[in-house]
Design a protein around this motif. Structure first.
Motif, PDB file in Angstrom:
ATOM      1  N   LEU A 140      -4.312   7.160   4.336  1.00 40.84           N
ATOM      2  CA  LEU A 140      -2.959   7.299   3.776  1.00 40.84           C
ATOM      3  C   LEU A 140      -2.885   6.610   2.420  1.00 40.84           C
ATOM      4  O   LEU A 140      -2.327   7.132   1.450  1.00 40.84           O
ATOM      5  N   ARG A 141      -3.488   5.441   2.322  1.00 39.99           N
ATOM      6  CA  ARG A 141      -3.464   4.674   1.073  1.00 39.99           C
ATOM      7  C   ARG A 141      -4.304   5.349  -0.015  1.00 39.99           C
ATOM      8  O   ARG A 141      -3.892   5.429  -1.174  1.00 39.99           O
ATOM      9  N   SER A 154      -5.139   8.539  -0.172  1.00 42.21           N
ATOM     10  CA  SER A 154      -4.526   9.810  -0.539  1.00 42.21           C
ATOM     11  C   SER A 154      -3.415   9.577  -1.577  1.00 42.21           C
ATOM     12  O   SER A 154      -3.286  10.316  -2.557  1.00 42.21           O
ATOM     13  N   ARG A 155      -2.631   8.505  -1.370  1.00 41.04           N
ATOM     14  CA  ARG A 155      -1.565   8.180  -2.322  1.00 41.04           C
ATOM     15  C   ARG A 155      -2.156   7.731  -3.659  1.00 41.04           C
ATOM     16  O   ARG A 155      -1.763   8.188  -4.719  1.00 41.04           O
ATOM     17  N   HIS A 193      -4.567  14.573   2.385  1.00 38.72           N
ATOM     18  CA  HIS A 193      -5.229  13.922   3.512  1.00 38.72           C
ATOM     19  C   HIS A 193      -5.277  14.919   4.664  1.00 38.72           C
ATOM     20  O   HIS A 193      -4.238  15.409   5.098  1.00 38.72           O
ATOM     21  N   GLY A 231      -4.123  10.804  -5.207  1.00 40.12           N
ATOM     22  CA  GLY A 231      -3.377  12.059  -5.362  1.00 40.12           C
ATOM     23  C   GLY A 231      -4.095  13.255  -4.757  1.00 40.12           C
ATOM     24  O   GLY A 231      -4.029  14.367  -5.293  1.00 40.12           O
TER      25      GLY A 231
END
Ligand code: B4P
Length: 198
Positions: free
Chosen positions: A18-19, A21-22, A28, A25
């Motif tokens: 999650l981290r 992917s953020r 996921h 950019g």
């Protein structure tokens, strides 16, 4: 960017994905999350996967490969790449992936390494329905027997980035992002061609 994240159950694949992917950019794609969603909805795939997930067994390759293949065709994934979380988990799944992708297309595989006793502590306190004592044992066994040999292929291809994941979550994230930047600065490598199904 096209990335894989692998590690034993409870190593933090979902948490770190999650981290990442953020931060990067990129979409996921978690096979575990897709399977749990299908099970909640009661789709035919969910019904076929339900018993395996509950018991901690790997879901049959044909089902998971089809699920991932379909997802990799989505427009956002085709345009922005992907972070594949929990796939591939064995050589048959890696072969599947390499038969749909140009092997040079993979940028790296992050391997989260955590001792089994820490995994057991984390999962028993998380309390998901598949986090039973017997299920955790089965998942750790599957990782050793099925996933570890596949990691050697990724390592031989120069794609594996090992990360010590038995540290605080923020520290692990920083290490992943820094190691990935270093890895991408190196000349590209590719997986052995015999793994590519034709
Ligand atoms: P997954 O959804 O992949 O679940 P997981 O391996 O148990 O967990 P993960 O590593 O993501 O841990 P998390 O971040 O949540 O698989 C579930 C099941 O689906 C499998 O058993 C299998 O049946 C099936 N499946 C999935 N993919 C498949 C495939 N390709 N083929 C066949 N079957 C497949 O972290 C765990 C806990 O630790 C959390 O509570 C988190 O908060 C904590 N944590 C994380 N990092 C931490 C840190 N650094 N410090 C302290 N705690 C931390």
């Amino acid at each position: 960017m096209k990335l894989l994240i692998v590690g034993p159950p409870g190593s933090g694949k979902g948490t770190q994905s999650l981290r990442m992917s953020r931060a990067l950019g990129i979409p996921h794609v978690s096979t575990g999350a897709l399977l749990r969603h299908a099970i909640r909805l009661g789709t035919p795939l969910g019904e076929s996967a339900c018993e395996c997930v509950a018991a901690g067994h790997l879901v049959p390759d044909a089902l998971v490969n089809e699920l991932v293949r379909e997802r990799l065709g989505h427009t956002t994934v085709r345009e922005r790449g992907f972070l594949l979380d929990g796939f591939p988990r064995n050589r048959a799944q890696l072969d599947g992936l390499l038969s749909w992708l140009n092997p040079e297309a993979l940028d790296a595989a992050i391997e989260l390494a955590v001792p089994s006793e820490i995994v057991v502590q984390r999962l028993t306190s998380r309390g998901r329905t598949d986090d039973t004592e017997a299920g955790i044992d089965t998942r750790l066994g599957a990782y050793e027997v099925e996933t570890s040999p596949m990691l050697r292929d990724l390592e031989a291809a120069g794609l594996l980035i090992p990360i010590a994941a038995d540290r605080p979550i923020d520290v692990v994230t920083r290490d992943i992002l820094a190691s990935l930047a270093q890895h991408r600065a190196k000349p590209p490598t590719c997986l052995p061609m015999q793994r590519v199904a034709v």
